[in-house]
Motif scaffolding. Structure first.
Motif, PDB file in Angstrom:
ATOM      1  N   ARG A  20       0.307  -4.431   3.474  1.00  0.00           N
ATOM      2  CA  ARG A  20      -0.816  -4.923   3.047  1.00  0.00           C
ATOM      3  C   ARG A  20      -1.003  -5.903   1.563  1.00  0.00           C
ATOM      4  O   ARG A  20      -2.000  -6.571   1.398  1.00  0.00           O
ATOM      5  CB  ARG A  20      -2.005  -3.946   2.990  1.00  0.00           C
ATOM      6  CG  ARG A  20      -2.550  -3.432   4.176  1.00  0.00           C
ATOM      7  CD  ARG A  20      -3.474  -2.621   4.335  1.00  0.00           C
ATOM      8  NE  ARG A  20      -3.304  -1.130   3.638  1.00  0.00           N
ATOM      9  CZ  ARG A  20      -3.042  -0.257   4.498  1.00  0.00           C
ATOM     10  NH1 ARG A  20      -2.509  -0.198   5.593  1.00  0.00           N
ATOM     11  NH2 ARG A  20      -2.586   1.141   4.130  1.00  0.00           N
ATOM     12  N   THR A  83      -6.383  -2.094  -6.415  1.00  0.00           N
ATOM     13  CA  THR A  83      -7.259  -1.646  -5.070  1.00  0.00           C
ATOM     14  C   THR A  83      -6.413  -0.604  -4.259  1.00  0.00           C
ATOM     15  O   THR A  83      -7.020   0.293  -3.686  1.00  0.00           O
ATOM     16  CB  THR A  83      -7.715  -2.898  -4.643  1.00  0.00           C
ATOM     17  OG1 THR A  83      -8.357  -3.789  -5.538  1.00  0.00           O
ATOM     18  CG2 THR A  83      -8.168  -2.674  -3.133  1.00  0.00           C
ATOM     19  N   ALA A  84      -5.089  -0.938  -4.035  1.00  0.00           N
ATOM     20  CA  ALA A  84      -4.157   0.027  -3.327  1.00  0.00           C
ATOM     21  C   ALA A  84      -4.430   1.378  -3.855  1.00  0.00           C
ATOM     22  O   ALA A  84      -4.519   2.318  -2.994  1.00  0.00           O
ATOM     23  CB  ALA A  84      -2.888  -0.783  -3.282  1.00  0.00           C
ATOM     24  N   ARG A  87      -7.644   3.064  -3.060  1.00  0.00           N
ATOM     25  CA  ARG A  87      -7.682   3.374  -1.482  1.00  0.00           C
ATOM     26  C   ARG A  87      -6.898   4.437  -1.088  1.00  0.00           C
ATOM     27  O   ARG A  87      -6.996   4.843   0.063  1.00  0.00           O
ATOM     28  CB  ARG A  87      -7.172   2.013  -0.716  1.00  0.00           C
ATOM     29  CG  ARG A  87      -7.473   1.688   0.825  1.00  0.00           C
ATOM     30  CD  ARG A  87      -7.122   0.500   1.088  1.00  0.00           C
ATOM     31  NE  ARG A  87      -5.945  -0.210   0.673  1.00  0.00           N
ATOM     32  CZ  ARG A  87      -5.783  -1.662   0.096  1.00  0.00           C
ATOM     33  NH1 ARG A  87      -6.866  -2.378   0.207  1.00  0.00           N
ATOM     34  NH2 ARG A  87      -4.684  -1.972  -0.031  1.00  0.00           N
ATOM     35  N   ASP A  89      -3.332   4.017  -1.052  1.00  0.00           N
ATOM     36  CA  ASP A  89      -2.004   3.615  -0.661  1.00  0.00           C
ATOM     37  C   ASP A  89      -0.874   3.906  -1.258  1.00  0.00           C
ATOM     38  O   ASP A  89      -0.026   3.731  -0.973  1.00  0.00           O
ATOM     39  CB  ASP A  89      -2.384   2.116  -0.542  1.00  0.00           C
ATOM     40  CG  ASP A  89      -2.839   1.584   0.786  1.00  0.00           C
ATOM     41  OD1 ASP A  89      -3.350   2.577   1.586  1.00  0.00           O
ATOM     42  OD2 ASP A  89      -3.344   0.389   0.906  1.00  0.00           O
TER      43      ASP A  89
END
Length: 113
Positions: A20, A83-84, A87, A89
């Motif tokens: 991603r 952001t990952a 989230r 991730d």
């Protein structure tokens, strides 16, 4: 070699999570390698764990490393990684800086024909 800086970073991602952010990572790698003071800037996926990434960087100085974080593509990369992480991730993250005052060859040479 005098006062070079090594940066060693480790990420463990959830399965599929690296994909991603791959485009932003590739952009940052391409541009970081061209920066003044960047000797090595490499990301590597672990051959035994495709969800683990290792970053190895060698900089001429702390100043060169500090300048590295002033470029817009690094702002983008930090934002994408943040952001990952939010989230979920990123499972594990570590980053260390080493100051290097000398370098020497291992003395190991692979045989040739």
């Amino acid at each position: 070699i005098r006062d070079r800086i090594i940066v060693a970073v480790e990420f463990d991602f959830m399965p599929g999570a690296y994909d991603r952010i791959k485009d932003e990572v590739l952009n940052a790698i391409e541009k970081s390698r061209k920066e003044k003071g960047a000797q090595i800037y490499d990301w590597a996926l672990d051959v035994t764990n495709p969800n683990r990434a290792i970053i190895f960087e060698l900089w001429d100085s702390q100043e060169a490393l500090d300048n590295h974080f002033t470029y817009p593509y690094m702002d983008t990369l930090v934002e994408v990684l943040s952001t990952a992480n939010i989230r979920g991730d990123i499972i594990k993250y570590s980053a260390d800086i080493y100051e290097v005052s000398d370098k020497r060859s291992m003395g190991f040479v692979l045989p040739t024909k």
